[in-house]
Design an enzyme around this catalytic site. Sequence first.
Site, mmCIF file in Angstrom:
data_model
loop_
_atom_site.group_PDB
_atom_site.id
_atom_site.type_symbol
_atom_site.label_atom_id
_atom_site.label_comp_id
_atom_site.label_asym_id
_atom_site.label_seq_id
_atom_site.Cartn_x
_atom_site.Cartn_y
_atom_site.Cartn_z
ATOM 1 N N HIS A 191 21.721 30.259 -8.661
ATOM 2 C CA HIS A 191 20.890 29.862 -7.529
ATOM 3 C C HIS A 191 21.368 30.617 -6.289
ATOM 4 O O HIS A 191 22.345 30.210 -5.661
ATOM 5 C CB HIS A 191 20.995 28.348 -7.292
ATOM 6 C CG HIS A 191 20.352 27.530 -8.352
ATOM 7 N ND1 HIS A 191 20.986 26.471 -8.973
ATOM 8 C CD2 HIS A 191 19.123 27.604 -8.905
ATOM 9 C CE1 HIS A 191 20.167 25.937 -9.858
ATOM 10 N NE2 HIS A 191 19.035 26.599 -9.838
ATOM 11 N N GLN A 239 27.377 28.806 -8.350
ATOM 12 C CA GLN A 239 28.196 28.498 -9.534
ATOM 13 C C GLN A 239 27.394 27.777 -10.611
ATOM 14 O O GLN A 239 27.942 27.004 -11.391
ATOM 15 C CB GLN A 239 29.440 27.678 -9.143
ATOM 16 C CG GLN A 239 30.171 28.143 -7.911
ATOM 17 C CD GLN A 239 30.583 29.605 -7.986
ATOM 18 O OE1 GLN A 239 30.814 30.146 -9.067
ATOM 19 N NE2 GLN A 239 30.662 30.261 -6.848
ATOM 20 N N HIS A 240 26.095 28.026 -10.639
ATOM 21 C CA HIS A 240 25.214 27.483 -11.676
ATOM 22 C C HIS A 240 24.802 28.664 -12.559
ATOM 23 O O HIS A 240 23.689 29.155 -12.497
ATOM 24 C CB HIS A 240 23.999 26.803 -11.040
ATOM 25 C CG HIS A 240 24.366 25.778 -10.015
ATOM 26 N ND1 HIS A 240 23.534 25.425 -8.971
ATOM 27 C CD2 HIS A 240 25.481 25.017 -9.871
ATOM 28 C CE1 HIS A 240 24.123 24.498 -8.231
ATOM 29 N NE2 HIS A 240 25.305 24.244 -8.755
ATOM 30 N N ILE A 241 25.734 29.104 -13.396
ATOM 31 C CA ILE A 241 25.627 30.385 -14.091
ATOM 32 C C ILE A 241 24.882 30.194 -15.407
ATOM 33 O O ILE A 241 25.327 29.444 -16.277
ATOM 34 C CB ILE A 241 27.024 30.977 -14.355
ATOM 35 C CG1 ILE A 241 27.857 30.969 -13.064
ATOM 36 C CG2 ILE A 241 26.918 32.380 -14.912
ATOM 37 C CD1 ILE A 241 29.337 31.209 -13.302
#
Length: 534
Positions: A313, A467-469
């Site tokens: 994101h 950090q939404h990988i």
Amino acid sequence: MKNNQSADVVVIGAGICGSLLARKLALAGQSVLMLESGPRVSRGELVNSYRHSAFKADFMAPYPFSEMAPHPTFTPEANHYLEQSGPHAFQAQYIRMLGGTSWHWAAQMWRFLPNDFRTQSAYGVGKDWPIGYDELEAYYYEAEVITGTGGSPDTGSPRAQPFPMDRVPASWFQQRITERLAPAFKVEDDCTARNSRSFDGRPACCGNNNCMPVCPIDAQYHGGIAAASAEQAGVQVLTQAVVYRFEHDAQGRITAAHYYDWNKTSHKVTGKTFVIAANAIESAKLLLMSTSAQCPDGLANRSGQVGRNLTDHPAIGVTFDMDEPVWAGRGPVSPCSIGQFRDGDFRQEHAPFRIDISNASQVASVTKELIQEGYHGVKLEAGILHRAARRVSIKNALEQLPDPENRVTLSDKKDALGLPTPRMFWNIDEYVIKGTAATRQRYNDIAAQLGATNIKHSKEGAFGNRQHITGTLSMGKDAATSVVDSYGRAHDHANLYMAGTGIMPTVGTCNVTLTAVALALRTADQIIAEARHA
């Protein structure tokens, strides 16, 4: 070789997804061995490390770093473990230790919206998933029950049952923001795995404001709790076990995994089924490292898709001073959001987004700001009291479309065990840029409604990853264009599964952990069903 070991299922990676998958398998009678590259560290040790850290704004600071299982660090100086080759830096903050990265999360457990699974069909952009919302609804709820998740009753995601946990009571900050923004903006409780009552042997939230990087009392669920529950269910856990290679037979079935301990002694583990459940970057790296004559480009990579379609994101933010004191910093750091821009026909033209309203204490940031402006003495103290009481910080979660050029590959650098480190390429397309412009307009509307002054938008063209990988092991029906099927099984290897955020084809507009856990629980059911019919 030493310590040859075997199990029905071998799980690589002991984060929240791997641990809850392993737990479910063990409860169903499977023998399970879980290998974790990092160390075992207690919550008490982490809390003590955080208390004594000089870098409390750095969420990685409390977590142990080892050259034997390195992860990215950025404070006081970046270690450059991730080689950046793209136009935008992908500054991932993941943790290699028992429990994984959800140790330092905000425990947001949002469900995707039904249309998030079918953006190509609905809006002509992105990809359709090989499954829909209805196939995950029961697994969403199963994950929510395990983790004690609560939230607003109406988040746009249909629910067959109410949340298993009531929300944590709203702080004064949240109450005033909600009241002041209505009716133009609907502020809703974040869906979070945070106890509002005693649950699962853990206490209710007592209002500590450092959920990130660590909840000091375990009121907040995390991967360390998941790993402990897996061990209680009978899973054997080996830490400091860095998997670096797989063996397979002529039919492509995985027969063994090889790992180094931290003395660089190699060990071999055999099993009937293997599950790779490291994070989306490390899982892709492991597959790319695992070459053979039959798999010259890496395991599960006949399609050439391993490591591709890296998404997150891309985020922009704004800060301003409200026209009344609301005192962010009391209660959980991430209490509420605005979700009304997550879906709609506009998705044909620009990225949808969710707006996160932070309740993190603003004292440190406004103090730094005032000192830079030349404040000192009594004037500094008064300035801190005034601004910290009124400062509001918000950011967004923009959907990024999958792009095969955004990817993880292997760099030419080697770590202490002689294993290659990841190389990142990450670009931002027009879809996101247009969504950014729409977000900035909403930010200005929010600021105006709150009587804001001292408005500061993040720099134009600068994006932070949240950090939404996702996406590096993307699922799909077509083996030529995806890595795994809807159950996470590798198209190329009948007994190899993947679990975690990497198998998600798209990133949506919300934190991705709940969807990844739901998928992992679904994968566990598939493995159990196959074992019963073997």
